[in-house]
Design a protein around this motif. Structure first.
Motif, PDB file in Angstrom:
ATOM      1  N   LEU A  33       0.847  -1.191   0.000  1.00 30.75           N
ATOM      2  CA  LEU A  33       0.000   0.000   0.000  1.00 30.75           C
ATOM      3  C   LEU A  33       0.881   1.239   0.000  1.00 30.75           C
ATOM      4  N   HIS A  34       0.337   2.351  -0.512  1.00 33.40           N
ATOM      5  CA  HIS A  34       1.097   3.602  -0.478  1.00 33.40           C
ATOM      6  C   HIS A  34       0.300   4.677   0.240  1.00 33.40           C
ATOM      7  N   TRP A  35       1.045   5.646   0.825  1.00 35.95           N
ATOM      8  CA  TRP A  35       0.471   6.716   1.643  1.00 35.95           C
ATOM      9  C   TRP A  35       1.136   8.015   1.236  1.00 35.95           C
ATOM     10  N   CYS A  36       0.345   9.011   0.873  1.00 35.48           N
ATOM     11  CA  CYS A  36       0.858  10.260   0.305  1.00 35.48           C
ATOM     12  C   CYS A  36       0.911  11.355   1.366  1.00 35.48           C
ATOM     13  N   TRP A  37       2.057  12.049   1.407  1.00 38.90           N
ATOM     14  CA  TRP A  37       2.329  13.034   2.455  1.00 38.90           C
ATOM     15  C   TRP A  37       2.843  14.324   1.844  1.00 38.90           C
ATOM     16  N   GLY A  38       2.446  15.435   2.409  1.00 40.38           N
ATOM     17  CA  GLY A  38       2.999  16.736   2.070  1.00 40.38           C
ATOM     18  C   GLY A  38       3.281  17.505   3.343  1.00 40.38           C
ATOM     19  N   ARG A  39       4.287  18.363   3.320  1.00 37.78           N
ATOM     20  CA  ARG A  39       4.640  19.104   4.531  1.00 37.78           C
ATOM     21  C   ARG A  39       3.483  19.961   5.020  1.00 37.78           C
ATOM     22  N   ASP A  40       2.708  20.499   4.108  1.00 41.46           N
ATOM     23  CA  ASP A  40       1.573  21.328   4.500  1.00 41.46           C
ATOM     24  C   ASP A  40       0.306  20.512   4.728  1.00 41.46           C
ATOM     25  N   SER A  41       0.118  19.471   3.940  1.00 47.48           N
ATOM     26  CA  SER A  41      -1.140  18.714   3.992  1.00 47.48           C
ATOM     27  C   SER A  41      -1.087  17.488   4.876  1.00 47.48           C
ATOM     28  N   ALA A  85       1.595   6.483  11.194  1.00 44.96           N
ATOM     29  CA  ALA A  85       1.430   7.814  10.605  1.00 44.96           C
ATOM     30  C   ALA A  85       2.167   8.903  11.378  1.00 44.96           C
ATOM     31  N   ASP A  86       1.982   8.964  12.679  1.00 44.32           N
ATOM     32  CA  ASP A  86       2.595  10.049  13.461  1.00 44.32           C
ATOM     33  C   ASP A  86       4.113   9.931  13.541  1.00 44.32           C
ATOM     34  N   PRO A  87       4.690   8.773  13.900  1.00 41.49           N
ATOM     35  CA  PRO A  87       6.158   8.713  13.946  1.00 41.49           C
ATOM     36  C   PRO A  87       6.814   8.882  12.583  1.00 41.49           C
ATOM     37  N   LEU A  88       6.158   8.443  11.522  1.00 36.09           N
ATOM     38  CA  LEU A  88       6.721   8.644  10.194  1.00 36.09           C
ATOM     39  C   LEU A  88       6.634  10.109   9.792  1.00 36.09           C
ATOM     40  N   ASP A  89       5.536  10.770  10.127  1.00 36.42           N
ATOM     41  CA  ASP A  89       5.416  12.209   9.888  1.00 36.42           C
ATOM     42  C   ASP A  89       6.551  12.950  10.592  1.00 36.42           C
ATOM     43  N   ALA A  90       6.820  12.588  11.832  1.00 38.99           N
ATOM     44  CA  ALA A  90       7.892  13.244  12.590  1.00 38.99           C
ATOM     45  C   ALA A  90       9.249  13.022  11.928  1.00 38.99           C
ATOM     46  N   ALA A  91       9.503  11.811  11.442  1.00 38.55           N
ATOM     47  CA  ALA A  91      10.776  11.513  10.781  1.00 38.55           C
ATOM     48  C   ALA A  91      10.924  12.314   9.496  1.00 38.55           C
ATOM     49  N   LEU A  92       9.860  12.437   8.724  1.00 33.56           N
ATOM     50  CA  LEU A  92       9.910  13.198   7.480  1.00 33.56           C
ATOM     51  C   LEU A  92      10.165  14.678   7.754  1.00 33.56           C
ATOM     52  N   ARG A  93       9.557  15.217   8.795  1.00 31.90           N
ATOM     53  CA  ARG A  93       9.751  16.631   9.118  1.00 31.90           C
ATOM     54  C   ARG A  93      11.138  16.904   9.694  1.00 31.90           C
ATOM     55  N   HIS A  94      11.755  15.882  10.245  1.00 30.60           N
ATOM     56  CA  HIS A  94      13.068  16.042  10.873  1.00 30.60           C
ATOM     57  C   HIS A  94      14.186  16.164   9.844  1.00 30.60           C
ATOM     58  N   PRO A 118      15.949  17.318   6.361  1.00 35.46           N
ATOM     59  CA  PRO A 118      15.821  18.385   5.362  1.00 35.46           C
ATOM     60  C   PRO A 118      15.565  17.877   3.955  1.00 35.46           C
ATOM     61  N   GLU A 119      15.878  16.610   3.688  1.00 39.73           N
ATOM     62  CA  GLU A 119      15.628  16.051   2.357  1.00 39.73           C
ATOM     63  C   GLU A 119      14.158  16.133   1.969  1.00 39.73           C
ATOM     64  N   PHE A 120      13.272  16.225   2.963  1.00 41.39           N
ATOM     65  CA  PHE A 120      11.834  16.235   2.693  1.00 41.39           C
ATOM     66  C   PHE A 120      11.214  17.606   2.964  1.00 41.39           C
ATOM     67  N   SER A 121      12.030  18.669   2.866  1.00 43.32           N
ATOM     68  CA  SER A 121      11.555  20.008   3.203  1.00 43.32           C
ATOM     69  C   SER A 121      10.828  20.694   2.055  1.00 43.32           C
ATOM     70  N   GLY A 122      10.913  20.155   0.840  1.00 41.15           N
ATOM     71  CA  GLY A 122      10.247  20.778  -0.293  1.00 41.15           C
ATOM     72  C   GLY A 122       8.752  20.563  -0.281  1.00 41.15           C
ATOM     73  N   VAL A 163      17.616   3.062   5.897  1.00 44.18           N
ATOM     74  CA  VAL A 163      17.866   2.462   7.207  1.00 44.18           C
ATOM     75  C   VAL A 163      18.243   3.532   8.220  1.00 44.18           C
ATOM     76  N   ALA A 164      19.085   4.492   7.801  1.00 49.10           N
ATOM     77  CA  ALA A 164      19.518   5.541   8.720  1.00 49.10           C
ATOM     78  C   ALA A 164      18.361   6.440   9.150  1.00 49.10           C
ATOM     79  N   MET A 165      17.477   6.772   8.233  1.00 50.82           N
ATOM     80  CA  MET A 165      16.389   7.702   8.528  1.00 50.82           C
ATOM     81  C   MET A 165      15.193   7.040   9.204  1.00 50.82           C
ATOM     82  N   PHE A 166      14.915   5.789   8.812  1.00 51.42           N
ATOM     83  CA  PHE A 166      13.652   5.172   9.228  1.00 51.42           C
ATOM     84  C   PHE A 166      13.818   3.842   9.964  1.00 51.42           C
TER      85      PHE A 166
END
Length: 213
Positions: free
Chosen positions: A29-37, A78-87, A89-93, A140-143
């Motif tokens: 399954l896939h899950w779509c994320w945006g920094r704003d949404s 969802a919540d811990p992955l959101d936190a990792a993505l926000r942490h 900078p590779e996902f700051s766009g 592995v390092a990020m997640f």
């Protein structure tokens, strides 16, 4: 649209360094994320729904047996992955990020699940718009602190390693997914065990090839 590629078998695998992850026998399954949404859409490898009550109802109607998958993702990952993505900078766009997971229970097999068994959601890949999949080392390092497949091998992808997987020397039920490269150059190949092949033939008869490599 195909959101996650079909992973080829090892016949034409690159002769390079790889990280081999245990291959989980679940539903992709896939899950779509945006920094704003935040988390706003989801689906299988081939379809997509809004992550809303209306969208989850439509998903449940289209995919009997997967009705609990959205709740499993939202409750556990969802919540811990959101936190990792926000942490990082590779996902700051503002481009979309897609997290790919396997949804499975203790006795899931060939994408089929036992309705009354507890299920889990395991993160297997992260894709970033305009740059592609996160490379295996960075993944592995990020997640690696999240539920992710077990790393069973790091090193050169060789025929000897693949044969060892086939013969069951790495204690994996289905097999492995070997990944190498970075970004747009990330490559993946899969290798399954002979024991899994026997299970497929016993369960599906002459149709076993549909579930093989």
């Amino acid at each position: 649209m195909l959101y996650y590629p079909k992973i080829p078998g090892p016949r034409d695998a690159p002769a390079g360094h790889c990280v081999a992850f245990e291959k989980l026998d679940g539903t992709n399954l896939h899950w779509c994320w945006g920094r704003d949404s935040g988390w706003h859409a989801f689906g299988t490898r081939r379809d997509r729904f809004d992550l809303t009550p209306t969208g989850t109802a439509a998903f449940a109607a289209a995919h009997p047996g997967l009705e609990d998958a959205p709740a499993a993702f939202l409750d556990a990952l969802a919540d811990p992955l959101d936190a990792a993505l926000r942490h990082h900078p590779e996902f700051s766009g503002r481009g979309e990020v897609r997290a790919f997971t396997e949804y499975l229970g203790p006795n899931s097999f060939a994408g089929r699940h036992h309705r009354d068994e507890p299920k889990e959601t395991v993160l297997i890949d992260v894709w970033v718009e305009d740059s592609g999949f996160v490379g295996p080392g960075a993944f592995v390092a990020m997640f690696g602190h999240l539920p992710t497949p077990r790393v069973v091998y790091r090193g050169k992808l060789t025929g000897a390693f693949l044969e060892a997987v086939r013969r069951g020397k790495y204690d994996v039920a289905e097999g492995v997914v070997c990944k190498g490269g970075h970004g747009a150059d990330v490559w993946m190949v899969k290798a399954k065990t002979l024991a899994y092949l026997d299970r497929l033939k016993a369960s599906f008869g002459t149709k076993w090839e549909a579930f093989w490599e």
